[in-house]
Design an enzyme around this catalytic site. Structure first.
Site, PDB file in Angstrom:
ATOM      1  N   ARG A  89      39.101  42.192  50.379  1.00 19.30           N
ATOM      2  CA  ARG A  89      40.278  41.330  50.369  1.00 19.30           C
ATOM      3  C   ARG A  89      40.024  40.083  51.206  1.00 19.30           C
ATOM      4  NH1 ARG A  89      42.338  46.577  50.815  1.00 19.30           N
ATOM      5  NH2 ARG A  89      43.532  47.279  49.007  1.00 19.30           N
ATOM      6  N   ASP A 149      50.110  50.945  50.599  1.00 21.63           N
ATOM      7  CA  ASP A 149      49.228  51.967  51.198  1.00 21.63           C
ATOM      8  C   ASP A 149      50.063  53.149  51.718  1.00 21.63           C
ATOM      9  OD1 ASP A 149      46.658  49.951  51.593  1.00 21.63           O
ATOM     10  OD2 ASP A 149      48.601  49.028  51.956  1.00 21.63           O
ATOM     11  N   ARG A 152      50.885  55.198  48.846  1.00 21.20           N
ATOM     12  CA  ARG A 152      49.692  55.970  48.428  1.00 21.20           C
ATOM     13  C   ARG A 152      49.511  57.174  49.351  1.00 21.20           C
ATOM     14  NH1 ARG A 152      46.042  50.521  47.523  1.00 21.20           N
ATOM     15  NH2 ARG A 152      46.438  50.294  45.291  1.00 21.20           N
ATOM     16  N   HIS A 176      46.332  45.353  55.603  1.00 24.23           N
ATOM     17  CA  HIS A 176      46.269  45.874  54.235  1.00 24.23           C
ATOM     18  C   HIS A 176      44.819  45.646  53.804  1.00 24.23           C
ATOM     19  CE1 HIS A 176      46.886  46.671  50.048  1.00 24.23           C
ATOM     20  NE2 HIS A 176      46.639  45.432  49.699  1.00 24.23           N
TER      21      HIS A 176
HETATM   22  P1  NAD Z   1      46.361  37.339  38.284  1.00 20.91           P
HETATM   23  O1  NAD Z   1      45.098  36.558  38.148  1.00 20.91           O
HETATM   24  O2  NAD Z   1      46.754  38.274  37.206  1.00 20.91           O
HETATM   25  O3  NAD Z   1      47.570  36.340  38.533  1.00 20.91           O
HETATM   26  C1  NAD Z   1      47.528  35.299  39.454  1.00 20.91           C
HETATM   27  C2  NAD Z   1      48.437  34.218  38.906  1.00 20.91           C
HETATM   28  O4  NAD Z   1      48.544  33.195  39.915  1.00 20.91           O
HETATM   29  C3  NAD Z   1      47.916  33.560  37.628  1.00 20.91           C
HETATM   30  O5  NAD Z   1      48.910  33.629  36.623  1.00 20.91           O
HETATM   31  C4  NAD Z   1      47.632  32.127  38.062  1.00 20.91           C
HETATM   32  O6  NAD Z   1      47.842  31.173  37.034  1.00 20.91           O
HETATM   33  C5  NAD Z   1      48.622  31.962  39.206  1.00 20.91           C
HETATM   34  N1  NAD Z   1      48.314  30.877  40.125  1.00 20.91           N
HETATM   35  C6  NAD Z   1      47.114  30.539  40.666  1.00 20.91           C
HETATM   36  N2  NAD Z   1      47.256  29.458  41.456  1.00 20.91           N
HETATM   37  C7  NAD Z   1      48.574  29.129  41.438  1.00 20.91           C
HETATM   38  C8  NAD Z   1      49.337  28.122  42.065  1.00 20.91           C
HETATM   39  N3  NAD Z   1      48.780  27.207  42.873  1.00 20.91           N
HETATM   40  N4  NAD Z   1      50.659  28.061  41.804  1.00 20.91           N
HETATM   41  C9  NAD Z   1      51.244  28.946  40.972  1.00 20.91           C
HETATM   42  N5  NAD Z   1      50.569  29.943  40.352  1.00 20.91           N
HETATM   43  C10 NAD Z   1      49.246  30.020  40.576  1.00 20.91           C
HETATM   44  O7  NAD Z   1      46.261  38.104  39.696  1.00 20.91           O
HETATM   45  P2  NAD Z   1      47.114  39.368  40.157  1.00 20.91           P
HETATM   46  O8  NAD Z   1      46.412  40.617  39.767  1.00 20.91           O
HETATM   47  O9  NAD Z   1      48.511  39.163  39.746  1.00 20.91           O
HETATM   48  O10 NAD Z   1      46.980  39.267  41.761  1.00 20.91           O
HETATM   49  C11 NAD Z   1      47.667  38.237  42.471  1.00 20.91           C
HETATM   50  C12 NAD Z   1      47.420  38.377  43.975  1.00 20.91           C
HETATM   51  O11 NAD Z   1      47.988  39.596  44.445  1.00 20.91           O
HETATM   52  C13 NAD Z   1      45.933  38.434  44.364  1.00 20.91           C
HETATM   53  O12 NAD Z   1      45.718  37.705  45.555  1.00 20.91           O
HETATM   54  C14 NAD Z   1      45.701  39.923  44.623  1.00 20.91           C
HETATM   55  O13 NAD Z   1      44.605  40.154  45.484  1.00 20.91           O
HETATM   56  C15 NAD Z   1      47.022  40.279  45.240  1.00 20.91           C
HETATM   57  N6  NAD Z   1      47.332  41.725  45.288  1.00 20.91           N
HETATM   58  C16 NAD Z   1      48.004  42.138  46.376  1.00 20.91           C
HETATM   59  C17 NAD Z   1      48.315  43.484  46.531  1.00 20.91           C
HETATM   60  C18 NAD Z   1      49.042  43.921  47.779  1.00 20.91           C
HETATM   61  O14 NAD Z   1      49.179  45.124  48.056  1.00 20.91           O
HETATM   62  N7  NAD Z   1      49.531  42.994  48.579  1.00 20.91           N
HETATM   63  C19 NAD Z   1      47.939  44.401  45.530  1.00 20.91           C
HETATM   64  C20 NAD Z   1      47.292  43.939  44.409  1.00 20.91           C
HETATM   65  C21 NAD Z   1      46.959  42.581  44.296  1.00 20.91           C
END
Ligand code: NAD
Length: 314
Positions: A89, A149, A152, A176
């Site tokens: 991450r 988490d 989980r 995380h």
């Molecule tokens: P994804 O690629 O499916 O979606 C990301 C979206 O963000 C895309 O639609 C993209 O166009 C958009 N985007 C990018 N830059 C942007 C901007 N400047 N303004 C507006 N939109 C923008 O990715 P995802 O699977 O949805 O994951 C998104 C984030 O969530 C990642 O950083 C991932 O690591 C994180 N995540 C966090 C957790 C958690 O527990 N916190 C769990 C899973 C994923």
């Protein structure tokens, strides 16, 4: 009925799993989708609207822009690059810092005065970036932290003990990410300490099992990424729960990533600790007198967050 408006910035897998959870649970009344890919939000809004006949609540769902943040209760940031196979991450740090700063720049042009939830990874650091770049009240900004988490962990313990995960009060604290840990000294099945259960001779769970469950919780995202490239349903539901806690003024205890203001002997950092969440954001951080090794693990997690924060141009 009180108007509850949520804006999602980032309509990717996480953002839309969150949206889908909220539509199914009737969490809010108005839902706005923002993404740099406008087409995507148009399509997603249409698709979600088509399910409303079967949803528990009437909702207004549409593809919007930053002007829609003016009267929103919550903005949830789920935009950003995702963890690729082999990436931690923390590898996402620089890519997503830039994205957070550009999103905050847009939000600051509006009259938004609500709560910001950050889910983009590395989430504890991205929450700090959003706070620092926005200059908003620290209590009104939180990260999803270890809410996923902790869920989980409850699932793993529930399976092992053959009980409903909801009967387990146990928390993952810290980053995380890889330096997270379970606060076992406060893990309960109902009212019974899980350590006490594990110490019984004929117990269905041993201390070794607890170590295995903790390791699995820490590493399970890597397995999911290997199998299906990315994770989204669990975090979508965790975000819906945080949102409900805010909109319903629940005063729920959740391991969101909260700003520490001398709690646990630290400040100037966001990290996942049990926190009371209500309509004002993080009402308070619960300061548990942790066991010595647990406190050392929290200190280590915070050290890693701070070392990474100093590398950033915020
Ligand atoms: P994804 O690629 O499916 O979606 C990301 C979206 O963000 C895309 O639609 C993209 O166009 C958009 N985007 C990018 N830059 C942007 C901007 N400047 N303004 C507006 N939109 C923008 O990715 P995802 O699977 O949805 O994951 C998104 C984030 O969530 C990642 O950083 C991932 O690591 C994180 N995540 C966090 C957790 C958690 O527990 N916190 C769990 C899973 C994923």
């Amino acid at each position: 009925m009180k108007k509850n408006k949520v804006v999602i910035v980032g309509a990717g897998m996480v953002g839309m799993s969150y949206a889908y959870s909220m539509v199914n649970q009737g969490t809010c009344e108005e839902l706005v989708l923002i993404d740099i890919d406008k087409n995507r939000t148009v399509g997603e809004a249409l698709d979600l609207n088509h399910g409303l006949s079967y949803a528990p609540r009437k909702m207004k769902i549409y593809s919007g822009d930053y002007a829609d943040c003016n009267d929103a209760n919550i903005i949830c940031i789920t935009a950003g690059a995702t963890q690729l196979p082999g990436e931690t991450r923390l590898d996402l740090l620089h890519k997503n810092t830039k994205i957070m700063k550009s999103i905050v720049g847009e939000i600051k042009k509006t009259n938004f005065n609500g709560i910001i939830i950050v889910a983009s990874n590395p989430v504890d650091i991205m929450t700090y970036v959003v706070w620092k770049a926005s200059g908003y009240d620290r209590k009104k900004i939180m990260g999803s932290g270890t809410t996923l988490d902790s869920a989980r962990l409850r699932f793993g313990l529930g399976e092992r003990l053959n009980v409903n995960p909801k009967a387990i009060n146990a928390y993952v604290m810290g980053e995380h990410g890889d330096s997270q840990f379970v606060a076992w000294s406060y893990a309960l099945l109902g009212v019974q300490p899980i350590y006490q259960i594990a110490s019984k001779k004929d117990s269905s769970i041993s201390f070794n099992d607890l170590d295995l469950i903790e390791d699995e919780v820490r590493n399970i995202a890597y397995k999911i990424i290997e199998c299906k490239k990315t994770t989204y349903y669990g975090i979508g539901m965790a975000l819906a729960k945080i949102t409900q806690a805010i909109l319903e003024n629940e005063n729920s205890i959740l391991t969101v990533s909260s700003y520490l203001n001398d709690e646990y002997g630290h400040d100037d950092v966001f990290i996942a600790v049990p926190s009371v969440v209500n309509e004002n954001g993080v009402r308070e951080v619960i300061e548990l007198p942790l066991a010595k090794e647990e406190k050392e693990k929290l200190d280590n997690s915070i050290k890693i967050m701070k070392e990474n924060i100093t590398k950033l141009d915020i």
